[in-house]
Motif scaffolding. Sequence first.
Motif, short mmCIF file in Angstrom:
data_model
loop_
_atom_site.label_atom_id
_atom_site.label_comp_id
_atom_site.label_asym_id
_atom_site.label_seq_id
_atom_site.Cartn_x
_atom_site.Cartn_y
_atom_site.Cartn_z
N ASP A 188 3.33 0.51 -10.73
CA ASP A 188 3.29 1.19 -9.22
C ASP A 188 4.45 1.14 -8.70
OD1 ASP A 188 0.94 2.56 -9.90
OD2 ASP A 188 -0.09 2.07 -8.25
N MET A 189 4.57 -0.28 -8.19
CA MET A 189 5.69 -0.52 -7.22
C MET A 189 7.25 -0.09 -8.04
SD MET A 189 4.82 -3.84 -5.20
CE MET A 189 5.85 -3.15 -4.03
N TRP A 190 7.45 -0.26 -9.27
CA TRP A 190 8.53 0.11 -9.96
C TRP A 190 8.88 1.46 -10.00
CZ3 TRP A 190 12.72 -2.75 -11.35
CH2 TRP A 190 13.74 -2.43 -12.28
N ASP B 64 13.93 -8.06 -3.04
CA ASP B 64 14.95 -7.97 -3.99
C ASP B 64 15.77 -6.76 -3.97
OD1 ASP B 64 15.07 -10.68 -4.91
OD2 ASP B 64 14.23 -10.04 -6.89
N ASN B 65 15.08 -5.39 -3.60
CA ASN B 65 15.47 -4.17 -3.69
C ASN B 65 16.58 -3.82 -2.52
OD1 ASN B 65 15.77 -1.48 -3.95
ND2 ASN B 65 13.58 -0.99 -4.34
N PRO B 66 17.70 -3.42 -2.83
CA PRO B 66 18.54 -3.15 -1.52
C PRO B 66 18.19 -1.98 -0.92
CG PRO B 66 19.64 -2.60 -3.85
CD PRO B 66 18.35 -3.37 -3.92
N ARG C 95 0.81 -1.10 0.06
CA ARG C 95 0.09 0.05 -0.01
C ARG C 95 1.07 1.05 -0.02
NH1 ARG C 95 -1.80 4.02 -0.83
NH2 ARG C 95 -3.20 4.95 -0.04
N ALA C 96 2.07 1.19 0.85
CA ALA C 96 3.07 2.43 0.70
C ALA C 96 3.54 2.74 -0.66
CB ALA C 96 3.92 2.04 1.90
N ARG C 97 3.52 1.67 -1.19
CA ARG C 97 4.25 1.79 -2.75
C ARG C 97 3.14 1.83 -3.81
NH1 ARG C 97 6.55 -0.44 1.18
NH2 ARG C 97 8.77 -0.18 1.42
#
Length: 525
Positions: free
Chosen positions: A506-508, A431-433, A108-110
């Motif tokens: 949206d997330m990307w 996966d995202n640092p 939701r935050a992203r």
Amino acid sequence: MVKDKAPKKQHLIHYANGPSLEEINGTIEVPKGRGFWKTLFMYSGPGALVAVGYMDPGNWSTSITGGQNFEYLLMSVILMSSLIAMLLQYMAAKLGIVSQMDLAQAIRARTSKTLGYVLWILTELAIMATDIAEVIGAAIALYLLFHIPLVYAVFITVFDVLLLLLLTKVGFRKIEAIVVCLILVILFIFVYEVALSNPDFGAIFKGLIPTGQTFSGTDHVNGSTPLTGALGIIGATVMPHNLYLHSAVSQTRKVDHSDQEDVARTVRFTTWDSNIQLSFAFVVNSLLLIMGVAVFKTGAVKDPSFFGLFQALSNSSMLSNGLLIAVAKSGILSVLFAVALLASGQNSTITGTLTGQVIMEGFIHMKMPLWLRRLVTRLISVIPVLICVAMTSGQTAIQQHEALNTLMNNSQVFLAFALPFSMLPLLMMTDNPKEMGDRFKNTMWVKILGWISVLGLTFLNMKGLLDNIASFFGNNPSASELSLAHTIAYVIIAGIILLLIWTIYDMWSSRNKMPKRFETTEEHY
């Protein structure tokens, strides 16, 4: 002198945007400097709550029918599903511990507010689908054990909200212990029944290795192929709500987030807990399939519903050896089966309600008491069950059983809709640092296996959707009904793909932004 404002009265249903499951978040102290086993014991519990979803009533008929039709061939599918589950649950727990947000909050935050509502509705449908299986399982167990008419038994399942009210008073650690005890009851019952059947252990271990026949779509047995059996097992095993739940309950242990070593220790022991409990779930599901092969004579079970399995366990002509027949005459096999069914349903009651609260708070920032949440979802879930019972009241007992079994299996189709929308965001975030930090982001092997698992499960669920939609038209649909079913399935698949593209976009777009964990006022929403 200005008087302080009186505290704002909180309504029964109110806005909430705080830590996940705030009442229990970070409430369990874990002393440092203890040995491995003592430390593991303090972290054990959340994994059991998650494992419940992998052995709920929705799994039973698919595993037993798979054993009846294909003997030990689909053991490898249960193993692969369990290994994928361990990987996904590890990522879900890690996300919760490191980011201090559950999966619903993190998504939701992203994403946009509109998408948040869409994903909430989709996930609610998946939870209600599992709730239908729990209603059917619990109602049938009450009917089989106490001869309570099905209509009354369905209404009685609503009152498990009283159990939930009691559990909220005893503390979360005790809830974890109760769930573990119920899992052990289920495990003991199936171990006992399978042990009496003297199964072929050589064939069991051989079945753990997949072959070309495992996913064959041409070898028909009783109207089913290994592919449809495998899809049924996968669909009933890996379910989206477990990912939301684990990302929340993994935060119940107190963690010093300023100390990376403490965070790493929590991730490590939570993973141990999860893998051990999911190993128990693998054993239970394997025992169910073994029951289909070794307990019953091949092809003996024509009615794979809970009624049919209960009756088969007391019917000497359907059992595979003399020892089973001797024990079955006492009625103990069928009674134990019904007790396990009831225990499974009650376990799922606890975890399903917690998950419902997690997604409601996370996606739409709405909170209500757990007992009210349970009452509302259970009342909604009993409606299709009551309609099914009423519509088949004038039919034969076998037709009634088949109708309830079909309703339970068809309700699981919503899980196929919702699963990609939990798996893909989970994988992208872990996966995202920037989300996890260099230390806690997925390693290369986890990333590779994760993408293979997510894409493979998404493809298999979409492939199985064709048969799932066709099953709504009965066992022998006409050519026109099959054509309509395929059209509906392709439209749904197109809708899922478009919604996935929206979610990924949206997330990307927000991958380099670090959203605030929580906003404190409703105006920010």
